[in-house]
Design a protein around this motif. Structure first.
Motif, PDB file in Angstrom:
ATOM      1  N   GLU A  71       0.995  -1.223   0.158  1.00 15.09           N
ATOM      2  CA  GLU A  71       0.036  -0.006   0.103  1.00 15.09           C
ATOM      3  C   GLU A  71       0.775   1.069  -0.005  1.00 15.09           C
ATOM      4  OE1 GLU A  71      -2.451   0.049   3.419  1.00 15.09           O
ATOM      5  OE2 GLU A  71      -0.787   0.197   4.736  1.00 15.09           O
ATOM      6  N   ILE A  73       0.426   5.354   1.124  1.00 13.27           N
ATOM      7  CA  ILE A  73      -0.516   6.155   1.837  1.00 13.27           C
ATOM      8  C   ILE A  73      -0.494   7.320   1.302  1.00 13.27           C
ATOM      9  CG2 ILE A  73      -0.910   7.070   4.009  1.00 13.27           C
ATOM     10  CD1 ILE A  73      -1.080   4.062   4.173  1.00 13.27           C
ATOM     11  N   TYR A  76      -5.424  10.428   3.815  1.00 18.67           N
ATOM     12  CA  TYR A  76      -6.348   9.501   4.585  1.00 18.67           C
ATOM     13  C   TYR A  76      -6.481   8.248   4.032  1.00 18.67           C
ATOM     14  CZ  TYR A  76      -8.153  13.821   7.101  1.00 18.67           C
ATOM     15  OH  TYR A  76      -8.047  14.953   7.630  1.00 18.67           O
ATOM     16  N   TYR A  77      -6.209   8.064   2.677  1.00 23.12           N
ATOM     17  CA  TYR A  77      -6.127   6.957   1.419  1.00 23.12           C
ATOM     18  C   TYR A  77      -5.205   5.979   1.710  1.00 23.12           C
ATOM     19  CZ  TYR A  77     -10.393   9.800   0.883  1.00 23.12           C
ATOM     20  OH  TYR A  77     -11.490  10.864   0.933  1.00 23.12           O
ATOM     21  N   ARG A  78      -5.502   4.807   1.568  1.00 25.27           N
ATOM     22  CA  ARG A  78      -4.781   3.518   1.278  1.00 25.27           C
ATOM     23  C   ARG A  78      -4.822   3.019  -0.029  1.00 25.27           C
ATOM     24  NH1 ARG A  78      -5.437   0.135   6.657  1.00 25.27           N
ATOM     25  NH2 ARG A  78      -3.844  -0.858   5.828  1.00 25.27           N
ATOM     26  N   GLY A  96      -8.591   5.441   4.843  1.00 22.93           N
ATOM     27  CA  GLY A  96      -7.873   4.940   6.190  1.00 22.93           C
ATOM     28  C   GLY A  96      -8.395   5.084   7.623  1.00 22.93           C
TER      29      GLY A  96
END
Length: 116
Positions: A71, A73, A76-78, A96
């Motif tokens: 992943e 980052i 806020y997103y993965r 996330g």
């Protein structure tokens, strides 16, 4: 150890849907943010061409003995992806702040539910 040469990056239907949902969510709230987040996503994914192992192994999956998914980052997103030979497959983008296990189970159910 040098990273393997990546010849193709594939964005799955799930990842495209996730990005569309993120864009739709922010469009009416912060339309300026939509362009930026999409641009950053594209830059992050393109960076995998040169550095495919730059993302960490997904911790929740690693605890289950699953180490093929990595992943990146982004805020806020993965961004969940897999290195498959000379390809990168971006499988999904997960917020996330949400429960990772619930989201993965939901996505897998939807995916395998469509396969039958």
């Amino acid at each position: 150890m040098e990273d393997e040469k990546i010849e193709e990056i594939i964005i799955s239907e799930f990842a495209e849907d996730d990005l569309d949902e993120i864009a739709a969510y922010y469009f009416s709230r912060r339309s300026d943010y939509v362009g930026r987040i999409i641009s950053e996503f594209e830059e992050n994914v393109e960076s995998l061409q040169k550095h495919p192992k730059s993302g960490r192994i997904v911790p929740e999956l690693e605890r289950q003995g699953i180490t093929k998914y990595r992943e990146l980052i982004q805020e806020y997103y993965r961004i969940i992806y897999e290195i498959s030979g000379n390809k990168i497959i971006v499988h999904t983008i997960i917020d996330g702040r949400r429960n990772f296990e619930e989201i993965i189970i939901s996505k897998l159910s939807r995916y395998y539910g469509n396969k039958t």
